[in-house]
Design a protein around this motif. Structure first.
Motif, PDB file in Angstrom:
ATOM      1  N   ASP A  52       0.818  -1.213   0.000  1.00 27.63           N
ATOM      2  CA  ASP A  52       0.000   0.000   0.000  1.00 27.63           C
ATOM      3  C   ASP A  52       0.852   1.264   0.000  1.00 27.63           C
ATOM      4  O   ASP A  52       0.459   2.292  -0.562  1.00 27.63           O
ATOM      5  N   ALA A  56       0.576   4.224  -2.870  1.00 32.09           N
ATOM      6  CA  ALA A  56       0.316   5.626  -2.541  1.00 32.09           C
ATOM      7  C   ALA A  56       0.971   6.565  -3.540  1.00 32.09           C
ATOM      8  O   ALA A  56       0.586   7.731  -3.657  1.00 32.09           O
ATOM      9  N   LEU A  58       0.622   6.493  -6.612  1.00 35.37           N
ATOM     10  CA  LEU A  58      -0.394   6.798  -7.619  1.00 35.37           C
ATOM     11  C   LEU A  58      -1.261   7.979  -7.217  1.00 35.37           C
ATOM     12  O   LEU A  58      -1.855   8.638  -8.073  1.00 35.37           O
ATOM     13  N   LYS A  59      -1.346   8.257  -5.914  1.00 35.57           N
ATOM     14  CA  LYS A  59      -2.191   9.347  -5.440  1.00 35.57           C
ATOM     15  C   LYS A  59      -1.527  10.705  -5.636  1.00 35.57           C
ATOM     16  O   LYS A  59      -2.201  11.708  -5.854  1.00 35.57           O
ATOM     17  N   LYS A  60      -0.208  10.752  -5.521  1.00 33.46           N
ATOM     18  CA  LYS A  60       0.524  12.013  -5.672  1.00 33.46           C
ATOM     19  C   LYS A  60       1.763  11.801  -6.541  1.00 33.46           C
ATOM     20  O   LYS A  60       2.887  12.036  -6.101  1.00 33.46           O
ATOM     21  N   ASP A 118       3.916  15.025   6.003  1.00 29.56           N
ATOM     22  CA  ASP A 118       3.101  13.940   5.450  1.00 29.56           C
ATOM     23  C   ASP A 118       3.912  12.649   5.554  1.00 29.56           C
ATOM     24  O   ASP A 118       4.774  12.373   4.717  1.00 29.56           O
TER      25      ASP A 118
END
Length: 318
Positions: A52, A56, A58-60, A118
């Motif tokens: 996972d 992640a 792919l999200k940013k 983050d």
């Protein structure tokens, strides 16, 4: 207890370094432990990661690409400039540039958490820069100092694959297939990594006792400048590109904090013991500077609105 031990890593590093400086005979003979201990650290990193974490990306994707590019452009360039400015001896130049060409360090994830950055992005940035280090680190080292120092690019590539890539992938596989069992003992891996890197630093200090007396202040100056420029450059470029405050803090920490353990192992294997000195000192310094920066940033709670502009609150418990 384990988390407390890990969080005090800079203290243990300083204390054992002092012991190694005054009693080098207890540490210098154990130079052979550096590579296996670093592989152990990388295995621990892999075990604490999950599929996972990589999804992640792919999200940013743009932020991850930007952070990774900055990691492998700013830090090697800053290292090279510092070496020229300080007119460092060849073996120290090799060590500083090699340090600049290494991926982000795992300690950055903890510092990022403390600085209200983050954390998920920090983990992904560290992971991505680590996974491509087998190509980036040897090539960039050759690019910057190949005309001055003989750089065994293929040998270094093989070393990074063995020391970093294989253990991380193995650790990731263990976590994937035995996630439930691993979750119960996950806190032990950062503690083992902290202990291993402290021992690595002590060994390097012991090996370089003589060099420290003559070159220690110069190496420290180079390390402080390198780390400071990385932190400032990462933050400044991120803010100039209109990234959020959270993302800017995260990228600053990722860019400024290097995998100094890897630079130590590669320096010992492919250059000289003195070339490992910048990495050993950096291991201590970047944790101290990172902790200080995190303390400064954590005084304000930080919330990024939808536009990406940060809102600051004076209540640190919010």
């Amino acid at each position: 207890m384990l988390k407390k031990f890990t969080s005090l890593f800079p203290l243990w590093a300083v204390l054992l370094s002092v012991v190694a400086y005054f009693y080098p005979e207890y540490f210098a003979p154990h130079k052979g432990l550096i590579v296996p201990f670093l592989s152990l650290i990388m295995l621990g990193m892999g075990v604490t990661l999950s599929v996972d974490d990589f999804l992640a990306v792919l999200k940013k994707p743009s932020v991850v690409v930007l952070g990774t590019v900055m990691q492998y452009t700013l830090m090697p360039f800053f290292a090279w400039i510092i070496c020229i400015m300080l007119n460092l001896p060849t073996e120290l130049m090799a060590g500083v540039v090699l340090l600049g060409c290494c991926p982000g360090g795992t300690a950055s994830n903890v510092i990022c958490y403390l600085a209200k950055g983050d954390v998920a992005l920090s983990i992904v940035l560290t992971s991505v820069s680590t996974m491509i280090a087998f190509l980036a680190t040897p090539f960039l080292t050759w690019l910057y100092i190949g005309q001055t120092v003989n750089v065994d690019v293929m040998g270094m590539l093989v070393s990074v694959v063995k020391i970093v890539l294989v253990p991380v992938v193995f650790g990731l596989s263990i976590n994937y297939f035995f996630e439930e069992k691993i979750s119960k003992i996950r806190d032990i891996f950062p503690a083992i990594s902290a202990l291993a890197i402290v021992i690595i630093i002590a060994v390097i200090i012991g090996v370089n006792r003589g060099s420290l007396e003559s070159m220690g202040p110069l190496v420290l100056l180079a390390v402080v400048l390198h780390n400071g420029l990385g932190l400032a450059g990462g933050y400044g470029v991120a803010k100039a590109l209109k990234l959020s405050e959270t993302e800017a803090r995260t990228i600053a920490i990722e860019v400024g904090m290097q995998n100094s353990g890897l630079s130590v192992a590669l320096a010992i294997k492919h250059f000289t013991a003195a070339a490992a000195l910048p990495g050993a000192i950096f291991s201590i310094w970047h944790n101290l500077s990172g902790a200080f920066l995190a303390g400064h940033w954590s005084r304000d709670s930080l919330h990024d609105d939808k536009s990406g502009k940060p809102e600051l609150s004076g209540n640190p418990l919010e």
